[in-house]
Each structure stands twice: as C-alpha cells, then as structure tokens.
Design a protein around this motif. Structure first.
Motif, mmCIF file in Angstrom:
data_model
loop_
_atom_site.group_PDB
_atom_site.id
_atom_site.type_symbol
_atom_site.label_atom_id
_atom_site.label_comp_id
_atom_site.label_asym_id
_atom_site.label_seq_id
_atom_site.Cartn_x
_atom_site.Cartn_y
_atom_site.Cartn_z
ATOM 1 N N ALA A 88 0.945 -1.209 -0.023
ATOM 2 C CA ALA A 88 -0.116 0.107 0.055
ATOM 3 C C ALA A 88 0.984 1.166 -0.005
ATOM 4 C CB ALA A 88 -1.067 0.120 1.297
ATOM 5 N N GLU A 89 0.495 2.334 -0.835
ATOM 6 C CA GLU A 89 1.249 3.493 -0.886
ATOM 7 C C GLU A 89 0.481 4.588 -0.739
ATOM 8 O OE1 GLU A 89 4.306 3.447 -3.822
ATOM 9 O OE2 GLU A 89 3.784 1.583 -4.466
ATOM 10 N N ARG A 90 0.599 5.739 -0.118
ATOM 11 C CA ARG A 90 -0.038 7.014 -0.194
ATOM 12 C C ARG A 90 0.940 8.113 -0.019
ATOM 13 N NH1 ARG A 90 -5.060 6.483 3.694
ATOM 14 N NH2 ARG A 90 -5.130 4.359 2.356
ATOM 15 N N ALA A 91 0.437 9.226 -0.856
ATOM 16 C CA ALA A 91 1.280 10.342 -0.812
ATOM 17 C C ALA A 91 0.991 11.184 0.348
ATOM 18 C CB ALA A 91 0.949 11.082 -2.133
ATOM 19 N N GLY A 92 1.599 11.772 0.796
ATOM 20 C CA GLY A 92 1.411 12.783 1.853
ATOM 21 C C GLY A 92 1.156 14.262 1.492
ATOM 22 N N VAL A 93 1.468 15.049 2.188
ATOM 23 C CA VAL A 93 1.276 16.451 1.788
ATOM 24 C C VAL A 93 2.944 17.464 2.121
ATOM 25 C CG1 VAL A 93 -1.025 16.735 2.240
ATOM 26 C CG2 VAL A 93 0.422 17.488 4.161
ATOM 27 N N GLY A 94 2.995 18.449 1.741
ATOM 28 C CA GLY A 94 4.139 19.147 1.895
ATOM 29 C C GLY A 94 3.990 19.998 3.287
ATOM 30 N N ALA A 95 5.287 20.687 3.613
ATOM 31 C CA ALA A 95 5.277 21.381 4.673
ATOM 32 C C ALA A 95 4.075 22.603 4.736
ATOM 33 C CB ALA A 95 6.578 21.948 5.012
ATOM 34 N N ASP A 96 3.692 22.942 3.415
ATOM 35 C CA ASP A 96 2.659 24.130 3.327
ATOM 36 C C ASP A 96 1.361 23.385 3.236
ATOM 37 O OD1 ASP A 96 2.574 22.576 0.925
ATOM 38 O OD2 ASP A 96 2.894 24.373 -0.397
ATOM 39 N N GLY A 97 1.261 22.034 3.548
ATOM 40 C CA GLY A 97 -0.350 21.253 3.690
ATOM 41 C C GLY A 97 -0.653 21.141 2.219
ATOM 42 N N ARG A 98 -0.098 21.405 1.117
ATOM 43 C CA ARG A 98 -0.553 21.087 0.003
ATOM 44 C C ARG A 98 -0.287 19.656 -0.448
ATOM 45 N NH1 ARG A 98 0.486 26.766 -3.062
ATOM 46 N NH2 ARG A 98 -0.801 28.377 -1.727
ATOM 47 N N PRO A 129 2.874 16.567 17.754
ATOM 48 C CA PRO A 129 3.776 17.438 17.107
ATOM 49 C C PRO A 129 4.346 17.011 15.745
ATOM 50 C CG PRO A 129 3.862 17.767 19.387
ATOM 51 C CD PRO A 129 3.198 16.384 19.340
ATOM 52 N N ARG A 130 4.015 17.724 14.782
ATOM 53 C CA ARG A 130 4.893 17.114 13.617
ATOM 54 C C ARG A 130 4.887 18.265 12.491
ATOM 55 N NH1 ARG A 130 -0.370 15.572 14.150
ATOM 56 N NH2 ARG A 130 -1.870 15.318 12.313
ATOM 57 N N ALA A 131 5.730 17.809 11.471
ATOM 58 C CA ALA A 131 5.977 19.025 10.505
ATOM 59 C C ALA A 131 4.963 19.194 9.497
ATOM 60 C CB ALA A 131 7.411 18.954 9.869
ATOM 61 N N LYS A 132 4.423 17.978 9.203
ATOM 62 C CA LYS A 132 3.310 18.042 8.294
ATOM 63 C C LYS A 132 2.204 17.164 8.917
ATOM 64 C CE LYS A 132 6.416 15.884 5.607
ATOM 65 N NZ LYS A 132 7.379 15.253 4.617
ATOM 66 N N ARG A 133 0.789 17.530 8.289
ATOM 67 C CA ARG A 133 -0.269 16.706 8.724
ATOM 68 C C ARG A 133 -0.065 15.114 8.448
ATOM 69 N NH1 ARG A 133 -6.617 18.249 7.637
ATOM 70 N NH2 ARG A 133 -5.859 20.238 8.993
ATOM 71 N N HIS A 134 0.198 15.075 7.192
ATOM 72 C CA HIS A 134 0.367 13.554 6.645
ATOM 73 C C HIS A 134 1.758 13.446 6.060
ATOM 74 C CE1 HIS A 134 -3.978 13.370 7.434
ATOM 75 N NE2 HIS A 134 -4.176 13.957 6.613
ATOM 76 N N ALA A 176 14.128 12.013 1.595
ATOM 77 C CA ALA A 176 14.284 12.982 2.620
ATOM 78 C C ALA A 176 13.917 14.469 2.146
ATOM 79 C CB ALA A 176 15.446 12.979 3.600
ATOM 80 N N THR A 177 13.308 15.096 3.017
ATOM 81 C CA THR A 177 13.103 16.627 2.505
ATOM 82 C C THR A 177 14.220 17.072 2.561
ATOM 83 O OG1 THR A 177 10.734 16.513 3.605
ATOM 84 C CG2 THR A 177 11.876 18.790 3.159
ATOM 85 N N SER A 178 14.669 17.751 1.588
ATOM 86 C CA SER A 178 16.211 18.575 1.541
ATOM 87 C C SER A 178 16.468 19.497 2.444
ATOM 88 C CB SER A 178 16.369 19.013 -0.065
ATOM 89 O OG SER A 178 16.416 17.903 -1.017
ATOM 90 N N PRO A 179 17.476 19.759 3.041
ATOM 91 C CA PRO A 179 17.696 20.658 4.113
ATOM 92 C C PRO A 179 17.988 22.117 3.521
ATOM 93 C CG PRO A 179 19.532 19.410 3.930
ATOM 94 C CD PRO A 179 18.439 18.580 3.035
ATOM 95 N N SER A 180 18.181 22.076 2.170
ATOM 96 C CA SER A 180 18.601 23.254 1.378
ATOM 97 C C SER A 180 17.591 23.496 0.184
ATOM 98 C CB SER A 180 19.927 23.248 1.078
ATOM 99 O OG SER A 180 20.251 24.361 0.306
ATOM 100 N N PRO A 181 17.044 24.554 -0.137
ATOM 101 C CA PRO A 181 16.397 25.040 -1.268
ATOM 102 C C PRO A 181 17.094 24.581 -2.578
ATOM 103 C CG PRO A 181 16.610 26.899 -0.275
ATOM 104 C CD PRO A 181 17.374 25.938 0.601
ATOM 105 N N ASP A 182 18.438 24.523 -2.704
ATOM 106 C CA ASP A 182 19.128 24.679 -3.868
ATOM 107 C C ASP A 182 19.596 23.066 -4.024
ATOM 108 O OD1 ASP A 182 21.003 24.352 -1.873
ATOM 109 O OD2 ASP A 182 22.756 25.354 -2.778
#
Length: 253
Positions: A7-17, A237-242, A38-44
């Motif tokens: 089973a696989e399911r996508a989550g949401v980003g830190a912005d909730g989208r 407490p968590r960075a993203k809802r899902h 992993a979420t990249s620690p740097s936007p570049d």
C-alpha cells in the motif's frame, strides 16, 4: 516465494498542499526495496524523492544482476553510481532512507538505513529492525536547522543515510533469520511506523494482523484517521499533517 502485498499513499508538503510521494518501492523475485526520500535541508538541492527514485532503480539492478551480493556492498555500489552519474557530492546532496529484505531457500536478510523499519515475525516472536539514530538526535533537540542536518548527516555521533557517500551503506542495521523460522515480514516508511512508535494506535503484531485481514491499505487508513483527528498537530507535534506512507507485507506462510 512469499506472497507480497503493498500500500502506498502520498502525504502533503510542509505547506499542507498535496505533492507527489517521495517514497519508492521495488519488488524483485527475491527481494523488497523501500526508500523514503528525505526533505532536502537546502532549497538549492534536488528533492529527496528524485534521488530515491534513482537509487531504488540502481539498487534493484544491482540485486537483479548479482542476487547473492552482500546487501551493504550492493547499496554502496548503487550510491556510488548515482553520485557519479549525477555529480552529487557528500554533504551537499539529497538523501534517502533504505530498507531491504532479501530471501532464498535458507535465509531471510534485512538491511535498514535511517528510519524505515523492517519487522519480522516467526518462531522468534517479533523482531523490529530499526535504525533509531536519527530519531534520537531529533528527540535530543540536536536537529533543529538545515545546518544541523548537514553537520550530523553521515558523521560519527550523527546519523547515517543514503546520500553521496557509499560508506554510509556499511553503517546500516543488519539482521538475518533462518528461512524456516520466518512467517511474515513488514517493511514500513516512517509515515506508517509513526502509528506504532509515536501515536500508539497499535503494536506491530496488531499491524500484521490488520494487514493480513484487511490488507495493508487498512493500516494506512488508521494512521490517516488519527492525523485527521489532530489537524493542528497538537496531540502529536509534527512538521506535516500527513507524511508519505508505504507498507509492504511479505507473507511467507
């Protein structure tokens, strides 16, 4: 060969989208691979899901071409190849967890690098193969910023993850069991494991029973329902809802 269900399911980003999943699964005739970018620690930096997709393909090729190769060696080779082909440098690259289960007629092996556990069930009871170094650092407040992540990633007294340094592969947590002793194996990304480790919704034997009875998708449903009941991350407490979710059940009968 075990009966495999996933089973696989996508989550949401830190912005909730909504956004594409960064989890990747590969099923071979003698192995299961699960990677969580992993979420990249740097936007570049490129996203972790991009890296995890490249690495899972390379790793699957390694195990297909050399089915008896040491799991750590196969992972090191795959990390080296992806880094070389895409110009990735240690300390400034996207990263991914890696969990592998491989079997033959005599043995079942597991390798876990970072926080996506493998859980085996059999004559030995329940054996959770987990790498808790990242969780321990988070719990100790040592991973607060992107700079903290870069400083402690793939470093002694830090945590280890697939990135651009093949040495990380040899820091993975390993386990093996006689094939005759194994009844079933679960492989989960942290978006599922959180239901056991943090939310306390069930224990691993209960996850196995639910996955066997109603399918792995039912386990994901329970975790998502709990998160929907805590939309503002007050109870947990968590960075993203899902988070992204993957659960694989290998039923050896």
């Amino acid at each position: 060969m075990p009966e495999i269900s996933t089973a696989e399911r996508a989550g949401v980003g830190a912005d909730g989208r909504p956004r594409p999943t960064e989890d990747h699964v590969a099923l071979l005739d003698h192995a299961v691979l699960v990677l969580d970018g992993a979420t990249s620690p740097s936007p570049d930096l490129p996203p972790g899901g991009w890296y995890a997709g490249l690495l899972v393909d390379r790793l699957a090729g390694e195990l297909h071409d050399r089915p008896r190769e040491d799991l750590g060696g196969a992972l090191a080779n795959a990390i080296s190849a992806v880094a070389r082909e895409h110009g990735l440098e240690p300390g400034h690259s996207p990263s991914s967890t890696v969990s592998m289960v491989r079997w033959d007629e005599s043995e079942v092996e597991a390798l876990v690098l970072a926080d996506s556990p493998v859980v085996a069930f059999g004559r030995f009871g329940t054996d959770v193969v987990s790498d808790d170094r990242l969780v321990s650092l988070r719990g100790g407040g040592l991973l607060q910023t992107g700079a903290d992540v870069r400083r402690l990633r793939n470093a002694e007294n830090g945590f280890w993850v697939a990135e651009a340094d093949p040495a990380a592969a040899h820091k993975a947590v390993r386990r093996s069991w006689p094939r005759a002793d194994v009844d079933a194996v679960l492989v989960a990304t942290d978006g599922v494991a959180v239901g056991v480790d943090e939310y306390g919704l069930f224990d691993w034997p209960e996850v196995l029973q639910l996955a066997k009875t109603d399918g792995p998708e039912a386990v994901l449903d329970v975790v998502r329902a709990a998160e929907n009941d805590d939309p503002d991350a007050v109870r947990w407490p968590r960075a993203k809802r899902h988070d992204d979710q993957v659960l694989v059940l290998a039923d050896f009968g």
